[in-house]
Design a protein around this motif. Sequence first.
Motif, mmCIF file in Angstrom:
data_model
loop_
_atom_site.group_PDB
_atom_site.id
_atom_site.type_symbol
_atom_site.label_atom_id
_atom_site.label_comp_id
_atom_site.label_asym_id
_atom_site.label_seq_id
_atom_site.Cartn_x
_atom_site.Cartn_y
_atom_site.Cartn_z
ATOM 1 N N ILE A 85 -1.238 1.629 19.867
ATOM 2 C CA ILE A 85 -0.836 3.041 19.741
ATOM 3 C C ILE A 85 0.184 3.164 18.614
ATOM 4 O O ILE A 85 1.287 2.623 18.699
ATOM 5 C CB ILE A 85 -0.257 3.567 21.074
ATOM 6 N N LYS A 86 -0.211 3.897 17.559
ATOM 7 C CA LYS A 86 0.652 4.107 16.395
ATOM 8 C C LYS A 86 1.187 5.533 16.478
ATOM 9 O O LYS A 86 0.422 6.504 16.363
ATOM 10 C CB LYS A 86 -0.147 3.926 15.102
ATOM 11 N N LEU A 87 2.490 5.653 16.656
ATOM 12 C CA LEU A 87 3.028 6.969 17.027
ATOM 13 C C LEU A 87 2.837 8.024 15.958
ATOM 14 O O LEU A 87 2.555 9.179 16.268
ATOM 15 C CB LEU A 87 4.502 6.812 17.430
ATOM 16 N N VAL B 43 -7.906 -1.802 19.312
ATOM 17 C CA VAL B 43 -8.220 -0.665 18.434
ATOM 18 C C VAL B 43 -6.936 0.089 18.148
ATOM 19 O O VAL B 43 -6.207 0.442 19.080
ATOM 20 C CB VAL B 43 -9.254 0.274 19.086
ATOM 21 N N ASP B 44 -6.606 0.288 16.878
ATOM 22 C CA ASP B 44 -5.444 1.127 16.569
ATOM 23 C C ASP B 44 -5.802 2.269 15.605
ATOM 24 O O ASP B 44 -5.609 3.430 15.925
ATOM 25 C CB ASP B 44 -4.247 0.300 16.053
ATOM 26 N N GLU B 45 -6.394 1.957 14.477
ATOM 27 C CA GLU B 45 -6.619 3.030 13.499
ATOM 28 C C GLU B 45 -7.665 4.042 13.974
ATOM 29 O O GLU B 45 -7.649 5.190 13.526
ATOM 30 C CB GLU B 45 -7.012 2.409 12.155
ATOM 31 N N SER B 46 -8.554 3.632 14.872
ATOM 32 C CA SER B 46 -9.539 4.572 15.423
ATOM 33 C C SER B 46 -9.071 5.191 16.740
ATOM 34 O O SER B 46 -9.848 5.860 17.414
ATOM 35 C CB SER B 46 -10.878 3.870 15.660
ATOM 36 N N PHE C 196 -8.943 -9.628 17.922
ATOM 37 C CA PHE C 196 -9.109 -8.998 16.611
ATOM 38 C C PHE C 196 -8.789 -7.511 16.717
ATOM 39 O O PHE C 196 -9.279 -6.832 17.625
ATOM 40 C CB PHE C 196 -10.548 -9.175 16.114
ATOM 41 N N GLU C 197 -7.972 -7.037 15.790
ATOM 42 C CA GLU C 197 -7.641 -5.611 15.783
ATOM 43 C C GLU C 197 -8.470 -4.886 14.729
ATOM 44 O O GLU C 197 -8.556 -5.310 13.580
ATOM 45 C CB GLU C 197 -6.149 -5.404 15.507
ATOM 46 N N GLN C 198 -9.043 -3.784 15.172
ATOM 47 C CA GLN C 198 -9.795 -2.867 14.318
ATOM 48 C C GLN C 198 -10.769 -3.627 13.393
ATOM 49 O O GLN C 198 -10.682 -3.543 12.162
ATOM 50 C CB GLN C 198 -8.827 -2.016 13.494
ATOM 51 N N THR D 138 -2.710 5.012 0.972
ATOM 52 C CA THR D 138 -4.060 4.458 0.888
ATOM 53 C C THR D 138 -4.520 3.858 2.217
ATOM 54 O O THR D 138 -5.638 3.371 2.322
ATOM 55 C CB THR D 138 -4.112 3.327 -0.171
ATOM 56 N N TYR D 139 -3.665 3.891 3.222
ATOM 57 C CA TYR D 139 -3.955 3.181 4.469
ATOM 58 C C TYR D 139 -4.834 4.003 5.414
ATOM 59 O O TYR D 139 -5.963 3.637 5.705
ATOM 60 C CB TYR D 139 -2.632 2.761 5.114
ATOM 61 N N VAL D 140 -4.290 5.112 5.923
ATOM 62 C CA VAL D 140 -5.061 6.038 6.766
ATOM 63 C C VAL D 140 -4.815 7.442 6.210
ATOM 64 O O VAL D 140 -3.947 7.623 5.347
ATOM 65 C CB VAL D 140 -4.641 5.950 8.259
ATOM 66 N N ALA E 236 -1.354 -10.918 12.068
ATOM 67 C CA ALA E 236 -1.742 -11.518 10.784
ATOM 68 C C ALA E 236 -2.914 -10.739 10.194
ATOM 69 O O ALA E 236 -3.920 -10.503 10.868
ATOM 70 C CB ALA E 236 -2.118 -12.974 10.992
ATOM 71 N N LYS E 237 -2.757 -10.338 8.950
ATOM 72 C CA LYS E 237 -3.759 -9.480 8.328
ATOM 73 C C LYS E 237 -4.875 -10.314 7.705
ATOM 74 O O LYS E 237 -4.619 -11.157 6.832
ATOM 75 C CB LYS E 237 -3.113 -8.595 7.255
ATOM 76 N N VAL E 238 -6.081 -10.080 8.180
ATOM 77 C CA VAL E 238 -7.263 -10.714 7.593
ATOM 78 C C VAL E 238 -8.189 -9.600 7.113
ATOM 79 O O VAL E 238 -7.778 -8.447 7.050
ATOM 80 C CB VAL E 238 -7.968 -11.632 8.626
ATOM 81 N N TYR F 20 -5.165 -10.987 15.108
ATOM 82 C CA TYR F 20 -5.773 -10.967 13.773
ATOM 83 C C TYR F 20 -6.230 -9.543 13.462
ATOM 84 O O TYR F 20 -7.150 -9.023 14.081
ATOM 85 C CB TYR F 20 -6.917 -11.992 13.701
ATOM 86 N N ASP F 21 -5.518 -8.931 12.509
ATOM 87 C CA ASP F 21 -5.697 -7.509 12.236
ATOM 88 C C ASP F 21 -6.573 -7.332 10.999
ATOM 89 O O ASP F 21 -6.197 -7.727 9.897
ATOM 90 C CB ASP F 21 -4.319 -6.863 12.017
ATOM 91 N N VAL F 22 -7.723 -6.724 11.212
ATOM 92 C CA VAL F 22 -8.716 -6.575 10.138
ATOM 93 C C VAL F 22 -8.506 -5.271 9.358
ATOM 94 O O VAL F 22 -8.967 -5.140 8.225
ATOM 95 C CB VAL F 22 -10.143 -6.630 10.732
ATOM 96 N N ASN F 23 -7.807 -4.322 9.971
ATOM 97 C CA ASN F 23 -7.549 -3.043 9.289
ATOM 98 C C ASN F 23 -8.828 -2.403 8.744
ATOM 99 O O ASN F 23 -8.847 -1.877 7.638
ATOM 100 C CB ASN F 23 -6.524 -3.214 8.162
ATOM 101 N N ARG F 24 -9.909 -2.480 9.491
ATOM 102 C CA ARG F 24 -11.175 -1.796 9.187
ATOM 103 C C ARG F 24 -11.927 -2.424 8.014
ATOM 104 O O ARG F 24 -12.911 -1.861 7.541
ATOM 105 C CB ARG F 24 -10.963 -0.295 8.890
HETATM 106 MG MG MG Z 1 -3.370 -2.758 13.031
#
Ligand code: MG
Length: 370
Positions: A265-267, A241-244, A218-220, A56-58, A164-166, A193-197
């Motif tokens: 960078i997510k391998l 930016v990671d997921e984009s 802030f991430e993503q 459900t993530y990407v 930390a996921k927000v 602080y990772d927003v995960n979109r």
């Molecule tokens: Mg992230």
Amino acid sequence: MKINRISVYQKDLPLKDPYWLSGGRLKFEVLDATFVKIETDSGLIGWGEGTPWGHTYVPAHGPGIRAGLETMASYILGLDPRKLELVERAMDTCLPGHLYAKQPVDLACWDILGKATDLSVADLLGGKRSTGTPAASSVSSGEPDYMMGIINRYRDMGYVAHSAKVGGSDTDKDIERIRHLEANRREGEVILYDVNRAWTRREANIVMNAVAELGVTFEQPGETLDDIAQVRQVTTSPISVDESLVTLQDATRIAREGLADVFGIKLNRVGGLTKARRMRDVAIAHGIQMFIMATGGSVLADTEAAHLAQSIPDEFIRACWSCQDMLNVDVAPGSGPRCIDGFITIDDTPGLGVTPDESLLGDPVVIYSL
Ligand code: MG
């Protein structure tokens, strides 16, 4: 040298604790990992692992990796695994896209090239720093005190970096989370602080402007690069930016348009080390820092990220990730670099430097051979 056999293993990797993203919207309890063993006519063997963070993530999932391998196997067999970009082109030609299915094959080929040349993957990537890389924790979203409790557990293990996921529709709650964690942050600690979109543009603008004086990263903080470009215009906080960040074109756009201060960078997301090292070079050329990570997985996936991280100069590397510390299982006991006092350090072992215990993986789900 020719690839003459590809064995594929499926392994469930249960998390020690349930994990929430996007302000609690997404819950994760087990990761579906695929391990790939590539054998050659020279006797050299390479290992790879591809483990998406759930489905459900990407746009990636365990069964998709195995379906991609089924499609690509006949195009990979017979190739020389040391010729990484020929393997890359063969995979990109027979199956455009589906980068996450290619990453475990790419990793196994790097492992073989390292063993063939007596060099670690980090040295093959250009040469490794003498120092290890700080590992960042991954802190599940929740009430501020609950999140602080997780950070305290990681502190006890030596961690000085935390993700930390927000990210939720309750912007007041996100502001409360950030202020609470920052108030309790120790000297020398870094919290991303990772927003995960999860935020809309409006929500991102509200929260980031409300805590602007803290200067936190802030991430993503939006779904797409267009969203982040808009947020960037009306906020001042640093952005990762990671997921984009999926393709080299994404990397060059982010760099040229100044959309982010950090590449995450997510391998597995970007298709492996062969593609990720180009993003690394774009980042360095543009003064952009990096956070290198798997999308999830065992010590194999963590070690892949640690190799790339240790090939990055000090001033450009922020952290890597040790997902294995979140798992209930270890597929390679006694093998590979581990997170020690908050750092992962690559040694001179040729190749990846970690081999799974095959008895812990079970029988291969499929074997492709010449
Ligand atoms: Mg992230």
